[in-house]
Write an enzyme that holds these catalytic residues in place. Structure first.
Site, PDB file in Angstrom:
ATOM      1  N   ARG A 112       0.829  -1.210   0.000  1.00 44.63           N
ATOM      2  CA  ARG A 112       0.000   0.000   0.000  1.00 44.63           C
ATOM      3  C   ARG A 112       0.863   1.260   0.000  1.00 44.63           C
ATOM      4  O   ARG A 112       2.012   1.219   0.424  1.00 44.63           O
ATOM      5  CB  ARG A 112      -0.937  -0.026   1.227  1.00 44.63           C
ATOM      6  CG  ARG A 112      -1.887  -1.207   1.148  1.00 44.63           C
ATOM      7  CD  ARG A 112      -2.850  -1.286   2.310  1.00 44.63           C
ATOM      8  NE  ARG A 112      -3.765  -0.180   2.420  1.00 44.63           N
ATOM      9  CZ  ARG A 112      -4.885  -0.046   1.693  1.00 44.63           C
ATOM     10  NH1 ARG A 112      -5.212  -0.964   0.807  1.00 44.63           N
ATOM     11  NH2 ARG A 112      -5.672   0.992   1.878  1.00 44.63           N
ATOM     12  N   HIS A 114      -7.294 -25.254  32.212  1.00 45.13           N
ATOM     13  CA  HIS A 114      -7.236 -26.518  31.474  1.00 45.13           C
ATOM     14  C   HIS A 114      -8.654 -26.981  31.159  1.00 45.13           C
ATOM     15  O   HIS A 114      -9.508 -26.914  32.033  1.00 45.13           O
ATOM     16  CB  HIS A 114      -6.525 -27.574  32.319  1.00 45.13           C
ATOM     17  CG  HIS A 114      -6.549 -28.934  31.684  1.00 45.13           C
ATOM     18  ND1 HIS A 114      -5.706 -29.257  30.648  1.00 45.13           N
ATOM     19  CD2 HIS A 114      -7.324 -30.020  31.927  1.00 45.13           C
ATOM     20  CE1 HIS A 114      -5.957 -30.506  30.276  1.00 45.13           C
ATOM     21  NE2 HIS A 114      -6.931 -30.992  31.030  1.00 45.13           N
TER      22      HIS A 114
HETATM   23  P1  FAD Z   1      -7.114   4.568   6.926  1.00 46.91           P
HETATM   24  O1  FAD Z   1      -7.855   3.493   7.592  1.00 46.91           O
HETATM   25  O2  FAD Z   1      -6.679   4.375   5.526  1.00 46.91           O
HETATM   26  O3  FAD Z   1      -8.037   5.867   7.028  1.00 46.91           O
HETATM   27  C1  FAD Z   1      -7.697   7.074   6.451  1.00 46.91           C
HETATM   28  C2  FAD Z   1      -8.969   7.862   6.224  1.00 46.91           C
HETATM   29  O4  FAD Z   1      -8.605   9.185   5.821  1.00 46.91           O
HETATM   30  C3  FAD Z   1      -9.851   7.312   5.106  1.00 46.91           C
HETATM   31  O5  FAD Z   1     -11.162   7.191   5.578  1.00 46.91           O
HETATM   32  C4  FAD Z   1      -9.751   8.349   3.988  1.00 46.91           C
HETATM   33  O6  FAD Z   1     -10.967   8.494   3.294  1.00 46.91           O
HETATM   34  C5  FAD Z   1      -9.461   9.607   4.773  1.00 46.91           C
HETATM   35  N1  FAD Z   1      -8.734  10.623   4.027  1.00 46.91           N
HETATM   36  C6  FAD Z   1      -7.628  10.465   3.247  1.00 46.91           C
HETATM   37  N2  FAD Z   1      -7.191  11.653   2.799  1.00 46.91           N
HETATM   38  C7  FAD Z   1      -8.049  12.585   3.284  1.00 46.91           C
HETATM   39  C8  FAD Z   1      -8.106  13.994   3.184  1.00 46.91           C
HETATM   40  N3  FAD Z   1      -7.195  14.683   2.524  1.00 46.91           N
HETATM   41  N4  FAD Z   1      -9.120  14.636   3.812  1.00 46.91           N
HETATM   42  C9  FAD Z   1     -10.056  13.942   4.516  1.00 46.91           C
HETATM   43  N5  FAD Z   1     -10.021  12.609   4.666  1.00 46.91           N
HETATM   44  C10 FAD Z   1      -9.022  11.948   4.068  1.00 46.91           C
HETATM   45  N6  FAD Z   1      -4.876  -4.055   9.876  1.00 46.91           N
HETATM   46  C11 FAD Z   1      -4.961  -4.765  11.014  1.00 46.91           C
HETATM   47  O7  FAD Z   1      -4.434  -4.325  12.034  1.00 46.91           O
HETATM   48  N7  FAD Z   1      -5.632  -5.950  11.069  1.00 46.91           N
HETATM   49  C12 FAD Z   1      -6.229  -6.473   9.977  1.00 46.91           C
HETATM   50  O8  FAD Z   1      -6.828  -7.545  10.065  1.00 46.91           O
HETATM   51  C13 FAD Z   1      -6.158  -5.765   8.764  1.00 46.91           C
HETATM   52  N8  FAD Z   1      -6.752  -6.244   7.662  1.00 46.91           N
HETATM   53  C14 FAD Z   1      -6.687  -5.520   6.510  1.00 46.91           C
HETATM   54  C15 FAD Z   1      -7.286  -6.055   5.373  1.00 46.91           C
HETATM   55  C16 FAD Z   1      -7.229  -5.374   4.179  1.00 46.91           C
HETATM   56  C17 FAD Z   1      -7.886  -5.959   2.960  1.00 46.91           C
HETATM   57  C18 FAD Z   1      -6.575  -4.105   4.119  1.00 46.91           C
HETATM   58  C19 FAD Z   1      -6.510  -3.333   2.853  1.00 46.91           C
HETATM   59  C20 FAD Z   1      -5.966  -3.570   5.254  1.00 46.91           C
HETATM   60  C21 FAD Z   1      -6.019  -4.279   6.452  1.00 46.91           C
HETATM   61  N9  FAD Z   1      -5.408  -3.802   7.612  1.00 46.91           N
HETATM   62  C22 FAD Z   1      -5.459  -4.525   8.756  1.00 46.91           C
HETATM   63  C23 FAD Z   1      -4.692  -2.516   7.622  1.00 46.91           C
HETATM   64  C24 FAD Z   1      -5.577  -1.405   8.233  1.00 46.91           C
HETATM   65  O9  FAD Z   1      -6.774  -1.320   7.491  1.00 46.91           O
HETATM   66  C25 FAD Z   1      -4.832  -0.088   8.204  1.00 46.91           C
HETATM   67  O10 FAD Z   1      -3.571  -0.233   8.823  1.00 46.91           O
HETATM   68  C26 FAD Z   1      -5.612   0.985   8.945  1.00 46.91           C
HETATM   69  O11 FAD Z   1      -6.878   1.169   8.377  1.00 46.91           O
HETATM   70  C27 FAD Z   1      -4.841   2.301   8.934  1.00 46.91           C
HETATM   71  O12 FAD Z   1      -5.570   3.271   9.596  1.00 46.91           O
HETATM   72  P2  FAD Z   1      -5.375   4.817   9.254  1.00 46.91           P
HETATM   73  O13 FAD Z   1      -6.332   5.565  10.135  1.00 46.91           O
HETATM   74  O14 FAD Z   1      -3.961   5.191   9.307  1.00 46.91           O
HETATM   75  O15 FAD Z   1      -5.801   4.966   7.724  1.00 46.91           O
HETATM   76  P1  NAI Z   2       2.077  -6.990   1.821  1.00 45.80           P
HETATM   77  O1  NAI Z   2       3.178  -6.015   1.962  1.00 45.80           O
HETATM   78  O2  NAI Z   2       1.653  -7.774   2.989  1.00 45.80           O
HETATM   79  O3  NAI Z   2       2.434  -8.040   0.672  1.00 45.80           O
HETATM   80  C1  NAI Z   2       2.707  -7.654  -0.631  1.00 45.80           C
HETATM   81  C2  NAI Z   2       3.427  -8.783  -1.317  1.00 45.80           C
HETATM   82  O4  NAI Z   2       3.477  -8.495  -2.690  1.00 45.80           O
HETATM   83  C3  NAI Z   2       4.858  -8.949  -0.827  1.00 45.80           C
HETATM   84  O5  NAI Z   2       5.083 -10.293  -0.493  1.00 45.80           O
HETATM   85  C4  NAI Z   2       5.682  -8.489  -2.025  1.00 45.80           C
HETATM   86  O6  NAI Z   2       6.912  -9.151  -2.122  1.00 45.80           O
HETATM   87  C5  NAI Z   2       4.767  -8.836  -3.172  1.00 45.80           C
HETATM   88  N1  NAI Z   2       5.021  -8.045  -4.385  1.00 45.80           N
HETATM   89  C6  NAI Z   2       5.343  -6.743  -4.491  1.00 45.80           C
HETATM   90  N2  NAI Z   2       5.486  -6.397  -5.783  1.00 45.80           N
HETATM   91  C7  NAI Z   2       5.232  -7.511  -6.514  1.00 45.80           C
HETATM   92  C8  NAI Z   2       5.215  -7.778  -7.907  1.00 45.80           C
HETATM   93  N3  NAI Z   2       5.475  -6.837  -8.794  1.00 45.80           N
HETATM   94  N4  NAI Z   2       4.934  -9.035  -8.300  1.00 45.80           N
HETATM   95  C9  NAI Z   2       4.658 -10.020  -7.412  1.00 45.80           C
HETATM   96  N5  NAI Z   2       4.676  -9.806  -6.070  1.00 45.80           N
HETATM   97  C10 NAI Z   2       4.943  -8.567  -5.627  1.00 45.80           C
HETATM   98  O7  NAI Z   2       0.881  -6.148   1.197  1.00 45.80           O
HETATM   99  P2  NAI Z   2      -0.658  -6.493   1.000  1.00 45.80           P
HETATM  100  O8  NAI Z   2      -0.909  -7.943   1.089  1.00 45.80           O
HETATM  101  O9  NAI Z   2      -1.053  -5.747  -0.207  1.00 45.80           O
HETATM  102  O10 NAI Z   2      -1.304  -5.812   2.255  1.00 45.80           O
HETATM  103  C11 NAI Z   2      -1.073  -4.428   2.498  1.00 45.80           C
HETATM  104  C12 NAI Z   2      -0.968  -4.159   3.955  1.00 45.80           C
HETATM  105  O11 NAI Z   2      -2.253  -4.201   4.553  1.00 45.80           O
HETATM  106  C13 NAI Z   2      -0.160  -5.180   4.733  1.00 45.80           C
HETATM  107  O12 NAI Z   2       1.205  -4.916   4.677  1.00 45.80           O
HETATM  108  C14 NAI Z   2      -0.669  -4.985   6.109  1.00 45.80           C
HETATM  109  O13 NAI Z   2      -0.009  -3.901   6.690  1.00 45.80           O
HETATM  110  C15 NAI Z   2      -2.121  -4.632   5.886  1.00 45.80           C
HETATM  111  N6  NAI Z   2      -2.959  -5.817   6.106  1.00 45.80           N
HETATM  112  C16 NAI Z   2      -2.957  -6.385   7.343  1.00 45.80           C
HETATM  113  C17 NAI Z   2      -3.702  -7.498   7.597  1.00 45.80           C
HETATM  114  C18 NAI Z   2      -3.626  -8.114   8.951  1.00 45.80           C
HETATM  115  O14 NAI Z   2      -3.114  -7.483   9.852  1.00 45.80           O
HETATM  116  N7  NAI Z   2      -4.124  -9.333   9.126  1.00 45.80           N
HETATM  117  C19 NAI Z   2      -4.544  -8.117   6.576  1.00 45.80           C
HETATM  118  C20 NAI Z   2      -4.416  -7.472   5.284  1.00 45.80           C
HETATM  119  C21 NAI Z   2      -3.675  -6.347   5.088  1.00 45.80           C
END
Ligand code: FAD
Ligand code: NAI
Length: 474
Positions: A281, A453
């Site tokens: 990301r 347990h």
């Molecule tokens: P965000 O959640 O991205 O929020 C930022 C907010 O700011 C958004 O609502 C956006 O609309 C708003 N914004 C952006 N720019 C502006 C602007 N200029 N003005 C006003 N508003 C704005 N993390 C975990 O810990 N556990 C998980 O299981 C997990 N699963 C994930 C699964 C997926 C598929 C993904 C994509 C991510 C996952 N993550 C997980 C990561 C987690 O979602 C992020 O780390 C977290 O949401 C970050 O929080 P944040 O507040 O920094 O940003």
């Molecule tokens: P990620 O960083 O976990 O994994 C991305 C993977 O893509 C890496 O293994 C990387 O080597 C590979 N990659 C990068 N460029 C590539 C290419 N050109 N071709 C093939 N492989 C390539 O990122 P992901 O899965 O997109 O998740 C983003 C972030 O969201 C995570 O790093 C995590 O911080 C957060 N997240 C957290 C979760 C949780 O806490 N359970 C669940 C899902 C997301």
């Protein structure tokens, strides 16, 4: 006159909404602005950011449904339960997920009301400095705040030449809204999203192929854990291809075709009904007009901060995915609380050494602290205790004998340096390790605590005992 606030938070995700609530609790006149990417049908912005709308919460809802489906199809019979062949109603599964998201995002609005946080609807961008503080344009209005917390989060990184339409080629947003089980699903990136979403659709019947550029699987995890995970996930049927180089990606009426070169240099073409691109990301700093206030970004576009989330500009802070460190919701929230408390003159702190990591596959993986390979590289003398779930009565009763708990402790002081779990309930079990490490605990501390347990937590207990070579049940 423009609206004035003590604290303005830009972004209503986990970092931002938590910072806003804490700042308001501490007596500050607080506002939070949120732009509108996840608007509800009335056009109202949804709070909760990536996490609640298109991240943590919806992905875990789909993981749960698909887990139950797989249990019904495969595990029930082993325990004498026959239910016939289960069928999945994908629109209902997605609908349930969306209902959970609606409930939780509305809940944050309720929390804002309860805590007197003003919600400003619109995109926030810096304008400059005024008499009453920093000026930020929100929508058409310019507001002023003495302190600004930037919590704008992150969005999916896309690859050049691979156009994401969130139908055929999806990032996290489309991946959580797929409306039918793809016969063949391709995923680029074997990171957290690739493994979690790959698991969801494999359980529901897709043939899932994951293409990963890195040579080693889950290189950031402890080497024992990633090895075990690779073995178990492959056995489940995920096709994990490491060390590949992605070539041309073409779409047609039939689906998507991905050319790639494998680690031996052989060329392949993978045809799939859908493609998920999950290759990390990037921070949301475009459109923030950071330069208007001289805010320093690094070469990746992240806002530069110190360990207290202070930027180079006094009175402007940044937390969560938009700054260095793991992109995790709990890390973002922790930083949000820390900053609000620092603004209030309190001793806010965030211990980056005890942030837990969890991957919600089956079995789950969770860890905190150092991996064995890190300790070796740092020349730290350590001892290890590793106990398999196979030795635990509760795990066997649950039909979940896979995996282990591995504890690493300092050879001299016995202080716990890292805990690595792959197995049932790992996401909950890791909390005990986090508490122990946060308190500077030793493996002996955990070894001397009475664990109920039969529970899975006994495996953590036994791993602590095993650090002193006195495991009782293995
Ligand atoms: P965000 O959640 O991205 O929020 C930022 C907010 O700011 C958004 O609502 C956006 O609309 C708003 N914004 C952006 N720019 C502006 C602007 N200029 N003005 C006003 N508003 C704005 N993390 C975990 O810990 N556990 C998980 O299981 C997990 N699963 C994930 C699964 C997926 C598929 C993904 C994509 C991510 C996952 N993550 C997980 C990561 C987690 O979602 C992020 O780390 C977290 O949401 C970050 O929080 P944040 O507040 O920094 O940003
Ligand atoms: P990620 O960083 O976990 O994994 C991305 C993977 O893509 C890496 O293994 C990387 O080597 C590979 N990659 C990068 N460029 C590539 C290419 N050109 N071709 C093939 N492989 C390539 O990122 P992901 O899965 O997109 O998740 C983003 C972030 O969201 C995570 O790093 C995590 O911080 C957060 N997240 C957290 C979760 C949780 O806490 N359970 C669940 C899902 C997301």
């Amino acid at each position: 006159m423009s609206q004035q606030f003590d604290v303005l938070v830009i972004g209503g995700g986990p970092g931002g909404y938590v910072a806003a609530i804490r700042a308001a609790q501490l007596g500050f006149n607080t506002a939070c602005c949120e732009s509108n990417p996840y608007a509800d049908p009335k056009g109202e912005p949804r709070l909760g950011g990536t996490c609640l709308n298109v991240g943590c919460i919806p992905s875990k809802a789909l993981l749960h449904t698909s887990h139950l489906f797989e249990e019904a199809g495969h595990a029930f019979a082993e325990q004498g339960i026959s239910v016939g062949t289960p069928r999945i109603d994908v629109p209902r599964m997605i609908g349930r997920k969306s209902e959970i998201v609606d409930k939780l995002t509305a809940g944050i609005k309720g929390l804002f009301k309860k805590n007197n946080v003003t919600l400003l609807k619109g995109h926030g961008a810096f304008v400059g400095q005024g008499a009453a503080g920093w000026q930020v344009k929100v929508g058409e209005e310019v507001v002023e705040a003495r302190q600004v917390i930037v919590a704008t989060g992150s969005k999916a990184r896309h690859l050049p030449g691979i156009a994401v339409d969130n139908k055929l080629i999806c990032d996290n947003i489309g991946a959580l809204d797929i409306d039918a089980v793809p016969r063949k699903l391709a995923i680029i990136g074997a990171g957290v999203i690739g493994l979690e979403m790959g698991s969801v659709w494999r359980r529901l019947g897709s043939e899932v192929t994951i293409l990963e550029a890195a040579p080693d699987f889950l290189a950031a995890a402890d080497v024992d854990l990633s090895r075990e995970a690779l073995k178990l996930l492959t056995k489940q049927g995920l096709s994990l291809n490491m060390g590949v180089r992605i070539g041309e990606v073409k779409t047609s009426k039939k689906g998507v075709s991905i050319a790639y070169v494998d680690k031996e240099g052989k060329e392949h073409k993978l045809d799939a009904d859908r493609l998920i691109v999950s290759v990390g990301r990037i921070p949301n700093t475009d459109g923030l007009d950071a330069e208007a206030v001289g805010l320093k970004l690094d070469e990746r576009g992240m806002i530069e901060v110190d360990e207290h989330c202070k930027t180079n500009v006094a009175g402007i802070w940044a937390v969560g995915d938009v700054v260095r460190g793991p992109m995790l919701a709990h890390k973002a929230m922790e930083e949000g609380v820390m900053v609000a408390e620092l603004i209030a003159g309190q001793a806010g702190h965030c211990n980056f050494d005890t942030i837990p990591f969890v991957i919600y596959t089956n079995p789950e993986m969770a860890w905190v602290g150092k991996t064995e390979q890190q300790l070796k590289a740092e020349g730290v003398a350590y001892k290890a205790g590793k106990i398999p779930f196979l030795a635990n009565g509760r795990a066997l009763g649950m039909g979940a004998p896979e995996g282990f708990v591995k504890m690493l402790a300092d050879a001299r002081t016995d202080r716990i340096l890292g805990v690595h779990i792959i197995g049932a309930g790992a996401s909950e079990l890791i909390a005990e390790a986090v508490v122990a490490m946060e308190f500077g605990g030793a493996s002996e501390d955990l070894a001397r605590i009475c664990h109920a347990h039969p529970t899975l937590s006994e495996v953590v207990h036994e791993a602590a005992l095993a650090c002193d070579k006195r495991a009782l049940h293995f």
